[in-house]
Design an enzyme around this catalytic site. Structure first.
Site: not given
Lengths: 275, 207
Positions: B153-156
């Protein structure tokens, strides 16, 4: 701010009468009756079909049952798209009830995501909301929320509680008045004519000159073929929640009122039926 | 901090540089063009992987509000097996970062399940997975192909790229965003980025 409550309610309570039939190749102990259900447009197939599963399991042996999946006229249905999007995209101009085939074997690995439990749906739903907020508010609103607030959004959807959901979702729909809208509009444009599942790019609700962008402006940039040229016959229908909104409708208004609970505006472009 | 964001043009030029180096180093990245300007970097690699089958992932909701967690270290066998991994680096316009999509199968063609992927990640990532597996790696639709892939997941991404980019900015060093990012996230899911990439990038530094 979303203030047109009647529209929000109508969108939330949109239903599709559906007939589920067991795939003919499944091994059963006796004949399986079809099962009828009103499906909420804004929910997910795997979230609202517990009863369907139970119904068909009654005539099947446990060893003949693998992960359940759905198909419409040969197309496996992606549970991670909202139900209304699946219907508008694949079945818009068919006779109701919508006839879905249920499978318990040969899960199409190459086409569908696995859905072993509701927490997978929840994770998918929350990641859509987070992505939408990254576009709308640089993630500020969703990051300021607490875990219980996230849970409230999910529980609202899962239990079909309009007020519970919107009490929290309204925060995600706010924006500074002076800006006239979100930073970018979270949207996806679906079509069945290509391998590419959808178009998703950056698009602002307001033009650099300060005028409100419309649905037509968005399509002109993302999918020009969807708009008929002067004097030309309409080749495509642009459908959101089963209706064709006027192309002059401001995009910001659509985003606040016709977005799905995942906070994305899902737009289906389908060929005009020839009859 | 706009410094930490990657626009689509910079993504493409970053990828181009990485491709050049990949050619020099005989790594096997390729550029797969999509419609118009879009596309993604792709690499296929055979890897011997240990799947820790003693890890049991609990995907059933409980009342604590935790969606899923890992439990029970039963006596399990952890044997090493060869898998074919396919990695894609795709641009995410929402997060304005690259995103790492991948899928893996056995040599006989059986796809790895999400639980098997969780059980095969780098131990450093396992700690985070233990707490919230479904926020870390999930199965998602590939945005350009429409097929199921696993997604880190790229949100961080911005959080860990910020200090690197700031430091480079202060020292007037140029950084290949995609390469730096890949060197952080790749090893978590079995994709090693040879050190030669950064050696060759500092020797053939663009302007």
């Amino acid at each position: 701010m979303a203030d047109d409550k009647d529209v929000l309610r109508d969108v939330w309570y949109g239903r599709i009468p559906t007939c589920f039939t067991l795939n003919q190749d499944e091994v059963t102990e006796r004949e399986a009756e079809p099962y009828y259900l009103l499906l909420p447009r804004v929910s997910y197939l795997t979230l609202v079909t517990d009863k369907v599963k139970k119904h068909f399991l009654k005539v099947m042996k446990a060893e003949d049952v693998e992960e359940m999946w759905f198909e419409y006229e040969g197309t496996p249905l992606k549970w991670h798209y909202p139900i209304g999007v699946l219907f508008d995209l694949h079945a818009s101009n068919t006779i109701l009830p919508w006839s879905i085939t249920v499978h318990f074997k040969n899960f199409p690995d190459r086409d569908l995501l696995h859905c072993p439990s509701n927490s997978v749906i929840e994770a998918h739903f929350m990641s859509s909301i987070k992505e939408a907020d990254a576009l709308k508010h640089k993630s500020q609103v969703v990051n300021d929320m607490q875990k219980k607030d996230h849970k409230q959004l999910w529980m609202g959807l899962q239990n079909d509680k309009f007020d519970q959901f919107w009490a929290m979702n309204r925060k995600l729909m706010e924006y500074p008045t002076e800006e006239g809208g979100f930073r970018y509009i979270p949207f996806r444009i679906y079509q069945t004519m290509s391998d590419r599942p959808f178009i998703q790019k950056l698009f602002r609700p307001v033009s650099p000159e300060g005028s409100a962008h419309t649905l037509g402006d968005l399509l002109k940039e993302m999918y020009p073929a969807a708009i008929p040229n002067e004097g030309e016959q309409k080749r495509y229908q642009v459908v959101i929640h089963g209706i064709e909104p006027l192309l002059e409708t401001p995009l910001q208004w659509l985003s606040e009122h016709l977005s799905h609970p995942d906070n994305f505006l899902h737009i289906c472009v389908i060929p005009t039926p020839t009859d | 901090m706009s410094l930490c964001l990657l626009d689509e043009d910079s993504f493409r030029s970053s990828c181009k540089l990485l491709l050049q180096q990949s050619e020099e180093l005989r790594d096997s990245w390729t550029w797969e063009p999509g419609s118009s300007e879009e596309g993604y970097l792709k690499k296929i690699a055979l890897k011997s992987v240990v799947i820790d089958s003693s890890l049991k992932w609990n995907l059933i909701d409980d009342d604590e509000g935790e969606a899923a967690d890992v439990c029970g270290l039963s006596e399990g066998s952890s044997s090493s097996q060869v898998f074919q991994y396919e990695y894609h680096i795709v641009y995410s316009c929402s997060y304005r970062t690259p995103a790492l999509y991948f899928r893996a199968c056995t040599l006989e063609g059986r796809s790895l399940s999400l639980e098997e992927v969780w059980s095969s990640v780098h131990p450093n990532l396992r700690l985070r997975l233990k707490h919230c597996p479904l926020n870390t790696i999930t199965q998602q639709e590939h945005p350009l192909l429409g097929q199921p892939f696993f997604l880190l997941h790229p949100c961080r991404t911005q959080d860990f790229m910020r200090p690197v980019l700031q430091a480079a900015h202060q020292q007037n060093r140029s950084v290949n965003y995609v390469l730096t990012w890949l060197s952080v996230v790749g090893p978590l899911v079995g994709l090693d980025v040879p050190l030669h990439y950064s050696i060759s990038s500092s020797s053939t530094k663009p302007d």
